[in-house]
Design an enzyme around this catalytic site. Structure first.
Site, mmCIF file in Angstrom:
data_model
loop_
_atom_site.group_PDB
_atom_site.id
_atom_site.type_symbol
_atom_site.label_atom_id
_atom_site.label_comp_id
_atom_site.label_asym_id
_atom_site.label_seq_id
_atom_site.Cartn_x
_atom_site.Cartn_y
_atom_site.Cartn_z
ATOM 1 C CG ASP A 50 -1.809 1.238 1.264
ATOM 2 O OD1 ASP A 50 -2.888 1.175 0.653
ATOM 3 O OD2 ASP A 50 -1.424 2.274 1.853
ATOM 4 C CG HIS A 113 -4.577 9.718 0.226
ATOM 5 N ND1 HIS A 113 -3.238 9.645 -0.083
ATOM 6 C CD2 HIS A 113 -4.680 9.287 1.510
ATOM 7 C CE1 HIS A 113 -2.574 9.182 0.971
ATOM 8 N NE2 HIS A 113 -3.425 8.962 1.949
HETATM 9 N N1 LIG Z 1 -5.252 6.303 3.640
HETATM 10 C C1 LIG Z 1 -4.684 7.043 4.554
HETATM 11 O O1 LIG Z 1 -5.028 8.211 4.747
HETATM 12 C C2 LIG Z 1 -3.591 6.456 5.381
HETATM 13 C C3 LIG Z 1 -3.127 7.144 6.518
HETATM 14 C C4 LIG Z 1 -2.127 6.547 7.283
HETATM 15 C C5 LIG Z 1 -1.628 5.318 6.917
HETATM 16 N N2 LIG Z 1 -2.069 4.678 5.783
HETATM 17 C C6 LIG Z 1 -1.537 3.361 5.345
HETATM 18 O O2 LIG Z 1 -1.606 2.448 6.429
HETATM 19 C C7 LIG Z 1 -0.314 1.932 6.702
HETATM 20 C C8 LIG Z 1 -0.152 1.602 8.178
HETATM 21 O O3 LIG Z 1 -0.391 2.728 8.997
HETATM 22 P P1 LIG Z 1 0.757 3.537 9.771
HETATM 23 O O4 LIG Z 1 2.038 3.364 9.073
HETATM 24 O O5 LIG Z 1 0.251 4.905 9.931
HETATM 25 O O6 LIG Z 1 0.778 2.914 11.226
HETATM 26 P P2 LIG Z 1 0.819 1.447 11.893
HETATM 27 O O7 LIG Z 1 0.986 0.399 10.864
HETATM 28 O O8 LIG Z 1 -0.319 1.399 12.826
HETATM 29 O O9 LIG Z 1 2.128 1.556 12.797
HETATM 30 C C9 LIG Z 1 3.400 1.716 12.265
HETATM 31 C C10 LIG Z 1 4.361 2.030 13.408
HETATM 32 O O10 LIG Z 1 4.435 0.908 14.282
HETATM 33 C C11 LIG Z 1 5.790 0.446 14.346
HETATM 34 N N3 LIG Z 1 5.710 -1.036 14.354
HETATM 35 C C12 LIG Z 1 5.245 -1.848 13.373
HETATM 36 N N4 LIG Z 1 5.292 -3.131 13.747
HETATM 37 C C13 LIG Z 1 5.798 -3.152 14.991
HETATM 38 C C14 LIG Z 1 6.096 -4.183 15.912
HETATM 39 N N5 LIG Z 1 5.870 -5.469 15.599
HETATM 40 N N6 LIG Z 1 6.622 -3.842 17.124
HETATM 41 C C15 LIG Z 1 6.850 -2.544 17.428
HETATM 42 N N7 LIG Z 1 6.592 -1.515 16.605
HETATM 43 C C16 LIG Z 1 6.074 -1.807 15.385
HETATM 44 C C17 LIG Z 1 6.483 0.996 13.123
HETATM 45 O O11 LIG Z 1 7.845 1.251 13.387
HETATM 46 P P3 LIG Z 1 9.063 0.588 12.539
HETATM 47 O O12 LIG Z 1 8.867 0.938 11.105
HETATM 48 O O13 LIG Z 1 10.254 1.220 13.163
HETATM 49 O O14 LIG Z 1 8.967 -0.893 12.800
HETATM 50 C C18 LIG Z 1 5.747 2.313 12.934
HETATM 51 O O15 LIG Z 1 6.279 3.301 13.788
HETATM 52 C C19 LIG Z 1 0.606 3.078 6.226
HETATM 53 O O16 LIG Z 1 1.946 2.667 6.070
HETATM 54 C C20 LIG Z 1 -0.069 3.449 4.946
HETATM 55 O O17 LIG Z 1 0.237 2.521 3.919
HETATM 56 C C21 LIG Z 1 -3.049 5.244 5.026
#
Ligand SMILES: NC(=O)c1ccc[n+]([C@@H]2O[C@H](COP(=O)([O-])OP(=O)(O)OC[C@H]3O[C@@H](n4cnc5c(N)ncnc54)[C@H](OP(=O)(O)O)[C@@H]3O)[C@@H](O)[C@H]2O)c1
Length: 277
Positions: A50, A113
């Site tokens: 994604d 988005h």
């Molecule tokens: N459509 C939208 O508006 C929108 C908005 C936000 C996000 N998104 C999508 O959703 C995806 C996921 O959301 P997100 O990136 O905001 O947040 P998330 O997946 O909830 O959390 C990511 C965070 O958690 C940490 N993490 C991941 N696995 C872990 C584990 N096993 N243990 C400890 N820490 C861990 C990562 O750090 P490290 O990388 O250091 O492991 C990062 O800081 C995004 O990457 C994006 O593709 C879409």
């Protein structure tokens, strides 16, 4: 629901198969960091990635796809049209730019988005055109509340196949989830770990201990058992591997309910009714 592996898919309302689990790459730098993350994920068995134009890393995602050696047809690639590009012609152009950066000749899923007021209906017409031309296998929206969906559906020729929204145990999206289910729109979770904040939650950690799993694994399993597609982000190979190791256990109903009770309609990101970008 048969979710038995990282490659298990849900059938979208147009028949397209979308993996239940994928890698998010928000805030992963273009270049080596995103290339390494995507390669680690594909090596671990992930097939869904994604990204979004605004993440600025489509080129690196594309490079990793090529380097992975996995057939394009076995991958599921999502990108999103950014708010500043919304409108009919501008969306068509933005789609071309995303494809070019990714080095692909089609996308699996293209999303609006955010529900930019006064623009998203024209944007949707562009997505419908791209879909009817076969340049994208499925189209959808992101950050749409029920009222945004109802408004879009008044004029849409094609119903969105997916709505990607913030979703985690503190934001269970009860009303939206029911609406999407009724409409056949697949809900997809962004920030499923609440960007890491939920990993220290006591209830989740107690459940994790009980199953011999991590807090992240428990949350991601809760997503799947609630029939929500999930795309956790990590830029660390071991976490990418571990996050996906959730197909060898199932949360009991009482534990699902204990997690459900954590809901407090609390966001980590902006409310789609009140964003200024
Ligand atoms: N459509 C939208 O508006 C929108 C908005 C936000 C996000 N998104 C999508 O959703 C995806 C996921 O959301 P997100 O990136 O905001 O947040 P998330 O997946 O909830 O959390 C990511 C965070 O958690 C940490 N993490 C991941 N696995 C872990 C584990 N096993 N243990 C400890 N820490 C861990 C990562 O750090 P490290 O990388 O250091 O492991 C990062 O800081 C995004 O990457 C994006 O593709 C879409």
């Amino acid at each position: 629901m048969m979710v038995t592996s990282l490659q298990s898919t849900v059938t979208l309302h147009n028949g397209v198969q979308m993996p239940w689990f994928g890698l998010g790459v928000f805030q992963v730098s273009d270049g080596q960091e995103v290339v390494d993350s995507v390669l680690a994920a594909i090596k671990a068995g992930y097939r869904s990635i994604d990204t979004a134009a605004i993440y600025g890393n489509e080129e690196g995602v594309g490079q990793a796809i090529k380097e992975s050696g996995v057939d394009r047809s076995d991958l599921f690639i999502t990108s999103k049209v950014w708010n500043a590009d919304q409108g009919y012609e501008t969306t068509l152009k933005a789609f071309d730019t995303s494809l070019q950066k990714l080095g692909l000749d089609y996308l699996d899923l293209y999303l609006i988005h955010w529900p930019t007021a006064g623009k998203y209906k024209d944007t949707w017409k562009a997505l419908e055109k791209l879909y009817s031309e076969g340049r994208v296998k499925a189209i959808g929206v992101s950050n749409f509340h029920v009222h945004h969906l109802e408004d879009l559906l008044k004029d849409a020729a094609i119903k969105p196949m997916v709505n990607q929204v913030e979703y985690h145990p503190h934001l269970a999206q009860i009303e939206l989830r029911a609406f999407c289910k009724e409409q056949g729109i697949q809900l997809e979770a962004w920030s499923p770990l609440k960007q890491g904040e939920l990993l220290t939650n006591d209830t989740i950690n107690a459940i994790a201990t009980k199953y011999g799993k991590s807090a992240a694994q428990v949350i991601l399993r809760w997503d799947l058992q609630n029939e929500v597609v999930t795309i956790p982000k990590s830029a660390k190979e071991q976490r990418i591997i571990d996050n996906a190791n959730i197909f060898d256990f199932a949360l009991a109903e009482e534990d699902m309910e204990a997690i459900n009770r954590l809901n407090k309609d609390e966001r980590v990101g902006p409310d789609p009714d009140n964003f200024n970008f």
